[in-house]
Scaffold this motif. Structure first.
Motif, PDB file in Angstrom:
ATOM      1  N   UNK A   1       0.862  -1.178   0.000  1.00 49.69           N
ATOM      2  CA  UNK A   1       0.000   0.000   0.000  1.00 49.69           C
ATOM      3  C   UNK A   1       0.902   1.233   0.000  1.00 49.69           C
ATOM      4  N   UNK A   2       0.716   2.117  -0.977  1.00 46.47           N
ATOM      5  CA  UNK A   2       1.539   3.336  -1.029  1.00 46.47           C
ATOM      6  C   UNK A   2       1.263   4.194   0.211  1.00 46.47           C
ATOM      7  N   UNK A   3       2.341   4.771   0.759  1.00 46.21           N
ATOM      8  CA  UNK A   3       2.186   5.629   1.934  1.00 46.21           C
ATOM      9  C   UNK A   3       3.183   6.772   1.853  1.00 46.21           C
ATOM     10  N   UNK A   4       2.678   7.983   1.971  1.00 51.12           N
ATOM     11  CA  UNK A   4       3.500   9.193   1.982  1.00 51.12           C
ATOM     12  C   UNK A   4       3.684   9.612   3.435  1.00 51.12           C
ATOM     13  N   UNK A   5       4.868   9.392   4.029  1.00 51.69           N
ATOM     14  CA  UNK A   5       5.041   9.692   5.449  1.00 51.69           C
ATOM     15  C   UNK A   5       5.002  11.184   5.759  1.00 51.69           C
TER      16      UNK A   5
ATOM     17  N   UNK B   1      -2.337   7.618   2.262  1.00 47.66           N
ATOM     18  CA  UNK B   1      -2.172   6.345   1.574  1.00 47.66           C
ATOM     19  C   UNK B   1      -2.725   6.450   0.155  1.00 47.66           C
ATOM     20  N   UNK B   2      -2.271   5.531  -0.686  1.00 45.86           N
ATOM     21  CA  UNK B   2      -2.776   5.427  -2.056  1.00 45.86           C
ATOM     22  C   UNK B   2      -2.661   3.964  -2.470  1.00 45.86           C
ATOM     23  N   UNK B   3      -3.344   3.613  -3.541  1.00 42.65           N
ATOM     24  CA  UNK B   3      -3.400   2.206  -3.961  1.00 42.65           C
ATOM     25  C   UNK B   3      -2.751   1.975  -5.322  1.00 42.65           C
ATOM     26  N   UNK B   4      -1.822   2.825  -5.709  1.00 44.07           N
ATOM     27  CA  UNK B   4      -1.237   2.735  -7.045  1.00 44.07           C
ATOM     28  C   UNK B   4      -0.613   1.370  -7.302  1.00 44.07           C
TER      29      UNK B   4
ATOM     30  N   UNK C   1      14.553   1.637   9.018  1.00 45.74           N
ATOM     31  CA  UNK C   1      13.776   1.906   7.809  1.00 45.74           C
ATOM     32  C   UNK C   1      12.854   3.111   8.000  1.00 45.74           C
ATOM     33  N   UNK C   2      12.706   3.904   6.960  1.00 48.39           N
ATOM     34  CA  UNK C   2      11.917   5.135   7.041  1.00 48.39           C
ATOM     35  C   UNK C   2      10.498   4.873   7.515  1.00 48.39           C
ATOM     36  N   UNK C   3       9.907   3.764   7.075  1.00 52.58           N
ATOM     37  CA  UNK C   3       8.495   3.506   7.376  1.00 52.58           C
ATOM     38  C   UNK C   3       8.292   2.504   8.505  1.00 52.58           C
ATOM     39  N   UNK C   4       9.337   2.178   9.263  1.00 49.71           N
ATOM     40  CA  UNK C   4       9.169   1.152  10.288  1.00 49.71           C
ATOM     41  C   UNK C   4       8.037   1.486  11.247  1.00 49.71           C
ATOM     42  N   UNK C   5       8.046   2.695  11.800  1.00 53.27           N
ATOM     43  CA  UNK C   5       7.064   3.012  12.841  1.00 53.27           C
ATOM     44  C   UNK C   5       5.627   3.029  12.321  1.00 53.27           C
ATOM     45  N   UNK C   6       5.350   3.665  11.183  1.00 51.10           N
ATOM     46  CA  UNK C   6       3.977   3.533  10.679  1.00 51.10           C
ATOM     47  C   UNK C   6       3.653   2.136  10.192  1.00 51.10           C
ATOM     48  N   UNK C   7       4.607   1.472   9.527  1.00 50.45           N
ATOM     49  CA  UNK C   7       4.294   0.192   8.887  1.00 50.45           C
ATOM     50  C   UNK C   7       3.992  -0.893   9.891  1.00 50.45           C
TER      51      UNK C   7
END
Length: 287
Positions: A35-39, A44-47, A253-259
């Motif tokens: 799932x696309x995610x802009x931190x 989120x986006x579904x591209x 990783x940049x997205x660890x905490x949200x992911x």
């Protein structure tokens, strides 16, 4: 007929997702969808997932499984979105409960959050057999990167290895996340490399060195010959010393905490607060 495996690369996270199927019109499994995610914007986006949907519909496939190799720390899972659009069961290894316990405490998740894996439709036991249509598959427990990592053997000819091995010139996955263990990863890799030399291995990520395009597939024989971290002749102690030393120098990783707080929920967002807004938490000075 051998399994057909279509790869989809998400450039933002260097993640490969896969569609595994037998033929046009057959049942299929989708593995590690993104799932696309802009931190920066929290949007989120579904591209990336929509690319998979288009492929599934073009080939008239029926989604039977949405397979996660583990609770990813570098991207949010698109499994719930794909289940709404295409159907299928979201599945992961039964040891996800160990990961959930760690991160429920870290994020101080709501008391109602269960740490029994019940957010997923199916929990695989180690070496559990299952089918993707007429294709025979086995869920292999390969801990080390996390306690819950799985690899999926399909028709005895291909293994989707998740975050264990990378391409031979990149090496192996890190082991410094909570519950990670380099000794366990070495044992898991040896389990994978015990398969015949011509078995194809499909990686979850590729971080190619300069001058090489991203790739997703090698073989057991190629890994045993030339994996820079764990080729034949590298013993466990040597591997663990190398992996520990490398991990000390890696950033998070940049997205660890949200992911991770999404992925332990099988890709679902936390419950909305009383203003109707969903929030992700950032624990300060805890990682």
């Amino acid at each position: 007929m051998p399994a057909l495996i279509e790869a989809f690369l998400d450039p933002a996270s260097s993640t490969y997702s896969y569609v595994v199927y037998e033929a046009d019109g057959s049942q299929c499994a989708i593995v590690d969808p993104v799932l696309d995610y802009d931190p920066a914007a929290g949007r989120t986006a579904s591209t990336q997932a929509d690319r998979i949907i288009a492929f599934v519909r073009e080939h008239r496939l029926q989604v039977q499984w949405l397979l996660e190799t583990h609770a990813h720390a570098d991207h949010l899972s698109a499994a719930p979105y794909l289940r709404r659009e295409l159907g299928g069961q979201i599945a992961i290894g039964a040891s996800i409960s160990k990961v959930q316990k760690v991160f429920k405490a870290l994020f101080n998740l709501e008391p109602e959050f269960c740490v029994d894996g019940s957010q997923f439709d199916h929990l695989f036991a180690p070496d559990e057999s299952f089918n993707i249509g007429q294709l025979k598959a086995t869920a292999l427990h390969v801990p080390g990167h996390t306690p819950a990592d799985m690899a999926y053997l399909v028709d005895g000819e291909a293994i989707l290895v998740g975050d264990t091995l990378f391409m031979p010139d990149v090496g192996t996955a890190r082991c410094d996340f909570p519950g990670g263990n380099a000794h366990h990863l070495y044992a898991s890799i040896q389990k994978l490399l015990a398969f015949p030399a011509d078995v194809k291995l499909y990686v979850c990520h590729d971080y190619p060195p300069e001058g090489r395009r991203a790739q997703c597939q090698s073989t057991v024989g190629e890994q045993r010959k030339s994996n820079v971290h764990v080729h034949d002749g590298i013993d466990e102690n040597t591997f663990v010393a190398m992996r520990t030393r490398r991990d000390r120098g890696l950033g998070m990783p940049t997205l660890l905490l949200p992911a991770i707080q999404v992925n332990v929920r099988a890709g679902n967002m936390p419950p909305a607060e009383d203003n109707g807004v969903v929030y992700l938490k950032i624990p300060i000075n805890q990682m």
